[in-house]
Design a protein around this motif. Sequence first.
Motif, short mmCIF file in Angstrom:
data_model
loop_
_atom_site.label_atom_id
_atom_site.label_comp_id
_atom_site.label_asym_id
_atom_site.label_seq_id
_atom_site.Cartn_x
_atom_site.Cartn_y
_atom_site.Cartn_z
N ALA A 135 0.84 -1.20 0.00
CA ALA A 135 0.00 0.00 0.00
C ALA A 135 0.88 1.25 0.00
O ALA A 135 0.62 2.21 -0.75
CB ALA A 135 -0.93 -0.01 1.20
N LYS A 136 1.93 1.27 0.81
CA LYS A 136 2.83 2.42 0.85
C LYS A 136 3.56 2.59 -0.49
O LYS A 136 3.72 3.71 -1.00
CB LYS A 136 3.87 2.27 1.97
N THR A 137 3.99 1.46 -1.05
CA THR A 137 4.68 1.50 -2.34
C THR A 137 3.74 2.05 -3.41
O THR A 137 4.14 2.90 -4.22
CB THR A 137 5.16 0.09 -2.73
N ARG A 138 2.50 1.58 -3.41
CA ARG A 138 1.52 2.05 -4.38
C ARG A 138 1.25 3.54 -4.19
O ARG A 138 1.21 4.31 -5.17
CB ARG A 138 0.23 1.25 -4.24
N ASP A 139 1.10 3.94 -2.91
CA ASP A 139 0.86 5.36 -2.63
C ASP A 139 2.05 6.21 -3.07
O ASP A 139 1.88 7.29 -3.66
CB ASP A 139 0.58 5.58 -1.14
N GLN B 93 4.22 5.48 -5.40
CA GLN B 93 4.26 5.50 -6.86
C GLN B 93 3.22 6.47 -7.41
O GLN B 93 3.49 7.20 -8.37
CB GLN B 93 4.01 4.10 -7.42
N GLU B 94 2.04 6.49 -6.80
CA GLU B 94 1.01 7.44 -7.23
C GLU B 94 1.48 8.86 -7.00
O GLU B 94 1.27 9.74 -7.85
CB GLU B 94 -0.30 7.16 -6.49
N GLU B 95 2.13 9.11 -5.85
CA GLU B 95 2.65 10.46 -5.57
C GLU B 95 3.72 10.84 -6.59
O GLU B 95 3.74 11.97 -7.09
CB GLU B 95 3.25 10.50 -4.16
N GLU B 96 4.60 9.90 -6.89
CA GLU B 96 5.66 10.17 -7.87
C GLU B 96 5.04 10.47 -9.23
O GLU B 96 5.50 11.38 -9.94
CB GLU B 96 6.61 8.98 -7.97
N GLU B 97 4.01 9.71 -9.61
CA GLU B 97 3.36 9.95 -10.88
C GLU B 97 2.70 11.32 -10.90
O GLU B 97 2.74 12.03 -11.92
CB GLU B 97 2.33 8.85 -11.16
#
Length: 166
Positions: A139-143, A145-149
């Motif tokens: 979940a943190k990794t996905r979050d 990655q979304e922030e980076e995007e």
Amino acid sequence: MPFRYRLQKILEFRIRKKEEQLQEVRKAQSLVVKIEGLIDRNNKEIAQTRINMKQADFTMYEAYDNFLKHLYIKGENLETDRQNALEALEVEKDKLRKLEQAVKVLEKHKERAREIYLEEEKADELKRLSEVAVQRHFAKTRDSQEEEEKILEQLRQIEGDYFNEY
């Protein structure tokens, strides 16, 4: 789920049998004590009869002798009874020892089963915690990655606006 010993009824049955046998041992012990009391009483009666014989008229000696013979025979019978009672007591104690051993075996088995259960519960808990940790990590990794995007998208917009101005 709390620990439940699958042989609990057998353990309780063995404990009950042990308690019943303990009562039998106590009965056998009380019988030995009772017979020993009778022996003591008989010995005191013999001693008292000897004292009375010394003080009695000589014509009563034969009656005293017969009574003493009776008391000696009674003493021998009581001694035989005491030996039999002691043997019976030992038999009952042996039975009790065997029953106690059977109970101890099951109690040790129960303790080992409980330890195994606790280890399994601990392993399951660690597994659940590990799964939760993995889910949080993803979940943190996905979050992130979304922030980076989002940040990259914003940078592209800023670059696109910057290049469009010139």
